[in-house]
Design an enzyme around this catalytic site. Structure first.
Site, PDB file in Angstrom:
ATOM      1  N   HIS A 208      42.638  39.328  42.202  1.00 43.18           N
ATOM      2  CA  HIS A 208      41.185  39.156  42.170  1.00 43.18           C
ATOM      3  C   HIS A 208      40.641  40.231  41.231  1.00 43.18           C
ATOM      4  O   HIS A 208      40.595  41.399  41.594  1.00 43.18           O
ATOM      5  CB  HIS A 208      40.662  39.319  43.609  1.00 43.18           C
ATOM      6  CG  HIS A 208      39.172  39.271  43.757  1.00 43.18           C
ATOM      7  ND1 HIS A 208      38.520  38.206  44.363  1.00 43.18           N
ATOM      8  CD2 HIS A 208      38.196  40.153  43.436  1.00 43.18           C
ATOM      9  CE1 HIS A 208      37.220  38.448  44.394  1.00 43.18           C
ATOM     10  NE2 HIS A 208      36.988  39.619  43.837  1.00 43.18           N
ATOM     11  N   HIS A 210      37.745  41.791  38.482  1.00 50.13           N
ATOM     12  CA  HIS A 210      36.372  41.821  37.942  1.00 50.13           C
ATOM     13  C   HIS A 210      36.450  42.305  36.505  1.00 50.13           C
ATOM     14  O   HIS A 210      37.293  43.143  36.163  1.00 50.13           O
ATOM     15  CB  HIS A 210      35.491  42.741  38.794  1.00 50.13           C
ATOM     16  CG  HIS A 210      35.068  42.100  40.085  1.00 50.13           C
ATOM     17  ND1 HIS A 210      33.800  41.613  40.307  1.00 50.13           N
ATOM     18  CD2 HIS A 210      35.761  41.838  41.219  1.00 50.13           C
ATOM     19  CE1 HIS A 210      33.721  41.090  41.523  1.00 50.13           C
ATOM     20  NE2 HIS A 210      34.904  41.208  42.106  1.00 50.13           N
ATOM     21  N   CYS A 241      30.359  43.271  44.439  1.00 48.82           N
ATOM     22  CA  CYS A 241      30.227  43.705  45.830  1.00 48.82           C
ATOM     23  C   CYS A 241      28.969  44.554  45.992  1.00 48.82           C
ATOM     24  O   CYS A 241      28.817  45.572  45.325  1.00 48.82           O
ATOM     25  CB  CYS A 241      31.461  44.511  46.235  1.00 48.82           C
ATOM     26  SG  CYS A 241      31.304  45.232  47.885  1.00 48.82           S
TER      27      CYS A 241
END
Ligand code: COA
Ligand code: ZN
Length: 311
Positions: A208, A210, A241
């Site tokens: 995952h 970013h 987040c």
């Protein structure tokens, strides 16, 4: 036969955690349906957090219920604690993704407990899952801030591997290693992902990323070299987040599919349909920052979609 690799759309979860508008349930479901029609099978459709923590997810049950009716879709949800997992179990979702952080400071900011307490919470979730009658729910276990933290800085790679091993031992069905704040670089990704894969084998390990500092797709390539075959991404590069200072968007779904297909992997997804869906999603979110190169430049004339390649 090309080797398979998959992109999981996390836009309806990570992608809209920080946007200014609360999207109507119908648009969230249109996003899921559109992604499924474009060939994306895995979508993280919502988050089972208290609505007062993230008001965007006040309709989580409705979204999850709706997503379960979409043909060809394997919907998953994010949960931060046992209460969230119980909400997901009540709907009989096939996959539930738990999240904790390797950084103590981020775990405290995000879920208000120590990483050790979050590990114990996961053991309880797995025990509740194991006692359920009926279809076995798969548990994904995510390790956030695995490549560094905007609150505390460096995160020990040995600690990330140790957490992954403990989650695997407690009953996780897949491990998700997350660069929550975009600190990862390809060398670090190759090293850490090789070590995590070796330590939890044969469990699948997903990344995952970013794209906060522009290394998102370079990190995908490095993770592929280490053996990772599943990647979270968000249409239009949305995401971030709310409890991690400086966090910005996920790697962009269309660009990630394009990269994987160009490298010879079969994602099952159609880039042009994803770009069309992304245009729609953009129209729902005025004032947000979107990223992604394929939506800007178009596919190259040399791009051969799986359908065209077979013709
Ligand atoms: N869903 C719905 N309600 C929940 C819940 C959940 N997953 N977890 C707790 N609650 C409720 C409790 O029932 C309690 O309700 P009450 O006040 O009516 O009794 C209230 O919320 C407080 O519960 P508590 O266990 O004390 O939670 P907390 O206030 O310590 O918050 C988390 C802990 C984990 C729920 C919160 O920090 C959180 O949601 N974090 C997730 C952040 C996030 O999504 N980050 C981005 C993704 S990585
Ligand atoms: Zn994220």
């Amino acid at each position: 036969m090309r080797e398979k690799a998959f992109v999981r759309e996390v836009g309806p979860r990570d992608g809209i955690q920080m946007v200014k508008i609360i999207l109507p349930t119908a648009q969230k479901l249109a996003w899921c349906r559109g992604a499924a029609q474009a060939g994306i099978r895995d979508i993280e459709v919502t988050s089972f957090v208290p609505p007062k923590v993230i008001p965007q997810f006040a309709d989580a049950e409705d979204v999850a219920r709706g997503a379960l009716t979409i043909e060809g879709l394997r919907p998953s949800v994010l949960v931060p604690n046992l209460r969230g997992a119980e909400r997901a179990f009540a709907l009989d979702l096939p996959l539930v993704n738990y999240v904790l952080s390797a950084s103590e400071e981020h775990n405290l900011a995000n879920v208000r407990r120590s990483t050790e307490d979050s590990l114990q919470d996961f053991a309880r979730i797995a025990a509740v899952r194991d006692q359920r009658a009926g279809r076995r729910v798969a548990l994904g276990a995510g390790v956030a801030t695995a490549f560094g933290c905007t609150i505390s800085g460096a995160v020990s790679e040995a600690r990330v591997v140790e957490i992954a091993v403990r989650l695997a031992g407690m009953g996780a069905d897949e491990i998700i290693i997350a660069d929550t704040v975009g600190y990862a670089d390809p060398g670090q990704v190759r090293r850490l992902m090789s070590n995590v894969i070796a330590a939890v084998s044969p469990l699948p390990v997903i990344c995952h990323f970013h794209d906060t500092r522009g290394l998102g797709l370079a990190n995908v390539t490095a993770a592929l070299e280490a053996g990772v075959r599943g990647f979270d991404a968000s249409l239009a590069g949305l995401g971030g987040c709310p409890f991690a200072p400086g966090a910005t968007g996920n790697i962009d779904t269309e660009d990630t599919v394009f990269l994987l297909e160009q490298l010879g992997f079969d994602t099952g997804a159609d880039v042009e349909q994803l770009v069309a869906l992304r245009r729609e999603v953009e129209s729902w979110l005025p004032g947000e920052r979107f990223s992604g190169a394929i939506a800007r430049a178009g596919l190259p004339k040399t791009y051969r979609t799986p359908a065209k390649a077979a013709a």
